[in-house]
Design a protein around this motif. Structure first.
Motif, PDB file in Angstrom:
ATOM      1  N   SER A 171     -11.607  -0.188  15.100  1.00 47.71           N
ATOM      2  CA  SER A 171     -12.932  -0.539  14.585  1.00 47.71           C
ATOM      3  C   SER A 171     -13.224   0.131  13.254  1.00 47.71           C
ATOM      4  O   SER A 171     -14.117  -0.284  12.525  1.00 47.71           O
ATOM      5  N   GLU A 172     -12.460   1.197  12.943  1.00 50.63           N
ATOM      6  CA  GLU A 172     -12.682   1.912  11.684  1.00 50.63           C
ATOM      7  C   GLU A 172     -11.799   1.393  10.562  1.00 50.63           C
ATOM      8  O   GLU A 172     -11.871   1.858   9.438  1.00 50.63           O
ATOM      9  N   MET A 173     -10.950   0.406  10.860  1.00 44.40           N
ATOM     10  CA  MET A 173      -9.982  -0.053   9.862  1.00 44.40           C
ATOM     11  C   MET A 173     -10.651  -0.608   8.617  1.00 44.40           C
ATOM     12  O   MET A 173     -10.205  -0.359   7.508  1.00 44.40           O
ATOM     13  N   ASP A 174     -11.723  -1.379   8.799  1.00 42.88           N
ATOM     14  CA  ASP A 174     -12.369  -1.985   7.651  1.00 42.88           C
ATOM     15  C   ASP A 174     -12.837  -0.940   6.649  1.00 42.88           C
ATOM     16  O   ASP A 174     -12.835  -1.169   5.440  1.00 42.88           O
ATOM     17  N   GLU A 175     -13.288   0.208   7.169  1.00 42.04           N
ATOM     18  CA  GLU A 175     -13.760   1.261   6.287  1.00 42.04           C
ATOM     19  C   GLU A 175     -12.605   1.874   5.499  1.00 42.04           C
ATOM     20  O   GLU A 175     -12.762   2.353   4.384  1.00 42.04           O
ATOM     21  N   ARG A 176     -11.406   1.879   6.100  1.00 47.16           N
ATOM     22  CA  ARG A 176     -10.254   2.496   5.445  1.00 47.16           C
ATOM     23  C   ARG A 176      -9.646   1.602   4.355  1.00 47.16           C
ATOM     24  O   ARG A 176      -8.917   2.075   3.498  1.00 47.16           O
ATOM     25  N   ILE A 177      -9.928   0.304   4.406  1.00 43.38           N
ATOM     26  CA  ILE A 177      -9.298  -0.625   3.476  1.00 43.38           C
ATOM     27  C   ILE A 177      -9.596  -0.253   2.029  1.00 43.38           C
ATOM     28  O   ILE A 177      -8.742  -0.360   1.168  1.00 43.38           O
ATOM     29  N   ASP A 178     -10.822   0.173   1.758  1.00 38.68           N
ATOM     30  CA  ASP A 178     -11.190   0.538   0.387  1.00 38.68           C
ATOM     31  C   ASP A 178     -11.073   2.031   0.140  1.00 38.68           C
ATOM     32  O   ASP A 178     -11.621   2.538  -0.833  1.00 38.68           O
ATOM     33  N   SER A 179     -10.381   2.739   1.020  1.00 39.76           N
ATOM     34  CA  SER A 179     -10.281   4.195   0.861  1.00 39.76           C
ATOM     35  C   SER A 179      -9.471   4.549  -0.371  1.00 39.76           C
ATOM     36  O   SER A 179      -8.572   3.833  -0.789  1.00 39.76           O
ATOM     37  N   PRO A 181      -7.049   6.791  -1.028  1.00 36.75           N
ATOM     38  CA  PRO A 181      -5.583   6.882  -0.997  1.00 36.75           C
ATOM     39  C   PRO A 181      -4.881   5.525  -1.083  1.00 36.75           C
ATOM     40  O   PRO A 181      -3.888   5.385  -1.786  1.00 36.75           O
ATOM     41  N   ILE A 182      -5.399   4.509  -0.375  1.00 38.54           N
ATOM     42  CA  ILE A 182      -4.776   3.190  -0.415  1.00 38.54           C
ATOM     43  C   ILE A 182      -4.892   2.591  -1.808  1.00 38.54           C
ATOM     44  O   ILE A 182      -3.942   2.014  -2.347  1.00 38.54           O
ATOM     45  N   VAL A 183      -6.073   2.715  -2.417  1.00 37.78           N
ATOM     46  CA  VAL A 183      -6.285   2.185  -3.768  1.00 37.78           C
ATOM     47  C   VAL A 183      -5.351   2.874  -4.751  1.00 37.78           C
ATOM     48  O   VAL A 183      -4.691   2.232  -5.579  1.00 37.78           O
ATOM     49  N   ARG A 184      -5.261   4.200  -4.675  1.00 41.50           N
ATOM     50  CA  ARG A 184      -4.393   4.948  -5.582  1.00 41.50           C
ATOM     51  C   ARG A 184      -2.926   4.596  -5.357  1.00 41.50           C
ATOM     52  O   ARG A 184      -2.148   4.522  -6.296  1.00 41.50           O
ATOM     53  N   LEU A 185      -2.571   4.370  -4.094  1.00 41.54           N
ATOM     54  CA  LEU A 185      -1.181   4.033  -3.789  1.00 41.54           C
ATOM     55  C   LEU A 185      -0.785   2.705  -4.443  1.00 41.54           C
ATOM     56  O   LEU A 185       0.270   2.609  -5.077  1.00 41.54           O
ATOM     57  N   ILE A 186      -1.621   1.679  -4.306  1.00 46.77           N
ATOM     58  CA  ILE A 186      -1.301   0.381  -4.902  1.00 46.77           C
ATOM     59  C   ILE A 186      -1.232   0.495  -6.421  1.00 46.77           C
ATOM     60  O   ILE A 186      -0.327  -0.040  -7.068  1.00 46.77           O
ATOM     61  N   ASN A 187      -2.184   1.226  -7.014  1.00 49.57           N
ATOM     62  CA  ASN A 187      -2.159   1.420  -8.468  1.00 49.57           C
ATOM     63  C   ASN A 187      -0.872   2.120  -8.913  1.00 49.57           C
ATOM     64  O   ASN A 187      -0.259   1.749  -9.909  1.00 49.57           O
ATOM     65  N   SER A 188      -0.468   3.136  -8.160  1.00 46.83           N
ATOM     66  CA  SER A 188       0.717   3.895  -8.539  1.00 46.83           C
ATOM     67  C   SER A 188       1.991   3.088  -8.323  1.00 46.83           C
ATOM     68  O   SER A 188       2.948   3.211  -9.083  1.00 46.83           O
ATOM     69  N   ILE A 189       2.005   2.241  -7.278  1.00 48.28           N
ATOM     70  CA  ILE A 189       3.174   1.389  -7.042  1.00 48.28           C
ATOM     71  C   ILE A 189       3.375   0.432  -8.217  1.00 48.28           C
ATOM     72  O   ILE A 189       4.488   0.274  -8.732  1.00 48.28           O
ATOM     73  N   VAL A 190       2.284  -0.195  -8.663  1.00 43.44           N
ATOM     74  CA  VAL A 190       2.376  -1.124  -9.793  1.00 43.44           C
ATOM     75  C   VAL A 190       2.773  -0.380 -11.066  1.00 43.44           C
ATOM     76  O   VAL A 190       3.645  -0.825 -11.829  1.00 43.44           O
ATOM     77  N   SER A 191       2.164   0.781 -11.315  1.00 45.82           N
ATOM     78  CA  SER A 191       2.506   1.562 -12.515  1.00 45.82           C
ATOM     79  C   SER A 191       3.967   1.977 -12.494  1.00 45.82           C
ATOM     80  O   SER A 191       4.663   1.918 -13.514  1.00 45.82           O
ATOM     81  N   ASN A 192       4.441   2.398 -11.322  1.00 41.00           N
ATOM     82  CA  ASN A 192       5.833   2.820 -11.192  1.00 41.00           C
ATOM     83  C   ASN A 192       6.780   1.632 -11.411  1.00 41.00           C
ATOM     84  O   ASN A 192       7.836   1.771 -12.038  1.00 41.00           O
ATOM     85  N   ALA A 193       6.393   0.472 -10.901  1.00 45.60           N
ATOM     86  CA  ALA A 193       7.218  -0.732 -11.084  1.00 45.60           C
ATOM     87  C   ALA A 193       7.327  -1.088 -12.565  1.00 45.60           C
ATOM     88  O   ALA A 193       8.413  -1.438 -13.053  1.00 45.60           O
ATOM     89  N   ILE A 194       6.220  -0.995 -13.280  1.00 47.81           N
ATOM     90  CA  ILE A 194       6.237  -1.296 -14.714  1.00 47.81           C
ATOM     91  C   ILE A 194       7.118  -0.288 -15.450  1.00 47.81           C
ATOM     92  O   ILE A 194       7.931  -0.645 -16.309  1.00 47.81           O
TER      93      ILE A 194
END
Length: 562
Positions: A171-179, A181-194
């Motif tokens: 029930s707490e998953m929706d709150e974690r989606i915009d957390s 760490p997840i946002v930073r992880l996706i940003n860093s994955i894309v930056s690292n890929a570039i």
């Protein structure tokens, strides 16, 4: 005798033969227009010298060691003794640490304020060495981007626990989606890929962890692992960014989004596929490299192939096909052709899925099957737009093939792609799609097949004598000098750095048209075009091996696939 330390930089460059007296006078005059700008930087901007020329003279003048960072093993622990902000502020990067001594590569080793700040932050004695500004910048991007990715992954792993615990608090998953760490992880994955030059990022779940891999130079490499409990949240976050249905986990979905990274806006294409262990995401990173600005001359054509292809694209009408597997650079080639043909006198319209690069002066249409806009529908509409040149991203079905062929025989120049193993097979493929052989023969003016092969790393390239097996493979009678990469930090110990293309160009002339109309076999057509100057893919690749561009390992890989 005047010591070199006291000689002006301009005199050192002059004595070394890097510049002429006229260039020195011109550079000094240009420097006066921008007070505070260093003479070396002015000369680099004027293309009088290179960064390495400047570093060689500074090394003599300052009596400081020069380090080529591209071929030096850099200690990541040493790098992270100082913060990224400090490294960027002073254009420097620590490369080694021995006891209480820290070796720091700098573009300006005489910046004592920088040295003092590094000494204070690292609590080490600093030994400054010289390196080019561009190399320092690249290493900063490489090591600190990877650090950000590892830190973001660590934060995500700490936030999520075990699969049982995650199910208990669904029930707490929706709150974690915009957390964060997840946002930073996706940003860093894309930056690292570039930063690593990756074309695709694969995010896939296993029973025990979530695995992230990147396709670099055509090869998938492991990058990081995450707690399996974080996988669903990561996929859900990507779905939100791509405008997909987060509640649907049973069918594949495709989306796209843009993300600012590394000072540019990356165009991200997202594909979600349900698997037995969880949803898999593949993100393709577009718009981050210079491939969209390449010309035909920069595509790696051998001279003979370039002449043949240049002859084909000068056709006023007909269809030109580019064939090859996914990821072989077909779109890059088509964009290069469009760039050459794009003038104010012609109307160019494309229908693509997706539109990979935006091109000024070209009317580009994005396929949208959900809204009823397919390749065939888009092509019908394009024909009512008074086009001179039409580019179809891919001929996928019989209907699209029929319309494209008929457009080509009614005065339009049509460019498109097909997934075939070689150039001649494209003819058979069109006939199999239901296009009559006589229409194929009267419309197709030329076919280009291509592949991408890895190039030997220039920093660790070594020569060796060919073995008897390699002589047979290359079709030579006596031993030849071949090359391979030993592996070094510059190429991540793979022995390869970058890729180039190999090509097979078939010009459909009068005789070839007659053969196609009579349903001649592929082998018969190949035998004929070989007499007309066509160099086949395996022959093109053999030439690259003998000239030291790539290896017999790549020859085996590509030869067995064509």
């Amino acid at each position: 005798m005047v010591q070199q330390r006291n000689l002006p930089l301009g005199q050192l460059l002059l004595d070394a033969g890097f510049i002429t007296p006229e260039q020195l006078t011109s550079a000094l005059a240009e420097q006066k227009k921008t007070p505070g700008k260093r003479l070396g930087d002015v000369m680099i901007e004027l293309n009088y010298i290179t960064e390495k020329n400047l570093m060689q003279c500074l090394q003599q003048r300052l009596h400081v060691d020069f380090v080529d960072l591209e071929s030096t093993t850099i200690n990541p622990d040493a790098v992270h003794t100082i913060q990224e902000s400090t490294a960027r502020k002073y254009s420097l990067i620590p490369i080694a640490r021995s006891g209480n001594y820290l070796t720091v590569a700098m573009s300006d080793p005489m910046n004592f304020y920088a040295i003092e700040d590094v000494r204070f932050e690292s609590r080490c004695e600093v030994k400054a060495v010289l390196s080019t500004p561009s190399q320092v910048r690249r290493m900063i991007e490489k090591f600190y981007t990877q650090q950000q990715a590892r830190q973001a992954a660590s934060d995500v792993n700490e936030e999520f626990f075990t699969q049982k615990e995650i199910e208990a608090m669904s029930s707490e998953m929706d709150e974690r989606i915009d957390s964060a760490p997840i946002v930073r992880l996706i940003n860093s994955i894309v930056s690292n890929a570039i930063q690593l030059g990756a074309s695709d990022v694969h995010i896939e779940a296993t029973r025990t962890h979530s695995k992230i891999r990147m396709r670099i130079d055509g090869v998938l490499t492991d990058q990081m692992r995450l707690n399996v409990a974080a996988h669903n949240t990561l996929i859900t976050r990507l779905k939100i960014m791509g405008g997909l249905n987060i509640a649907e986990r049973r069918i594949p979905q495709d989306g796209r989004f843009e993300m600012p990274a590394e000072g540019i806006t990356a165009d991200i294409r997202l594909s979600i596929l349900p698997t037995v262990t969880g949803e898999k995401a593949v993100i393709r990173v577009l718009g981050t490299q210079n491939t969209s600005n390449m010309t035909i001359q920069q595509l790696g054509f051998a001279q003979k192939n370039l002449e043949l292809f240049d002859h084909i694209i000068k056709s006023p009408h007909g269809i030109i096909l580019v064939t090859g597997p996914t990821g072989s650079g077909k779109s890059t080639t088509l964009y290069a052709v469009l760039r050459q043909l794009n003038t104010s006198e012609v109307n160019i319209v494309t229908v693509e899925d997706p539109v990979e690069y935006r091109m000024e002066g070209v009317n580009q249409v994005q396929v949208n099957p959900k809204a009823g806009l397919t390749f065939a529908d888009g092509l019908r509409s394009i024909l009512r737009q008074d086009p001179d040149i039409i580019m179809i991203g891919e001929i996928r079905d019989s209907e699209t093939a029929q319309i494209a062929i008929r457009a080509a025989i009614t005065g339009h120049l049509v460019l498109s792609t097909l997934h075939t193993n070689d150039a001649v097979s494209a003819i058979t493929r069109l006939v199999d799609m239901g296009v009559p052989a006589y229409l194929v023969s009267s419309s197709v003016v030329g076919i280009l097949a291509q592949r991408l092969v890895k190039k030997i790393c220039p920093n660790c390239k070594e020569a060796y004598e060919s073995s008897p097996e390699e002589m047979i493979m290359l079709g030579i009678d006596k031993p030849a000098t071949l090359y391979r990469g030993k592996g070094c930090p510059f190429c991540s110990n793979t022995g390869y750095k970058g890729r180039t293309a190999i090509h097979e160009v078939v010009v459909v002339d009068k005789t070839a048209r007659a053969m196609i109309a009579k349903r001649a076999s592929d082998d018969e057509i190949r035998d004929y075009v070989a007499t007309q100057g066509t160099t086949f893919l395996s022959q093109n690749l053999t030439q690259l091996v003998l000239s030291g561009v790539t290896t017999t390992e790549e020859l085996i890989k590509v030869t067995y696939s064509v």
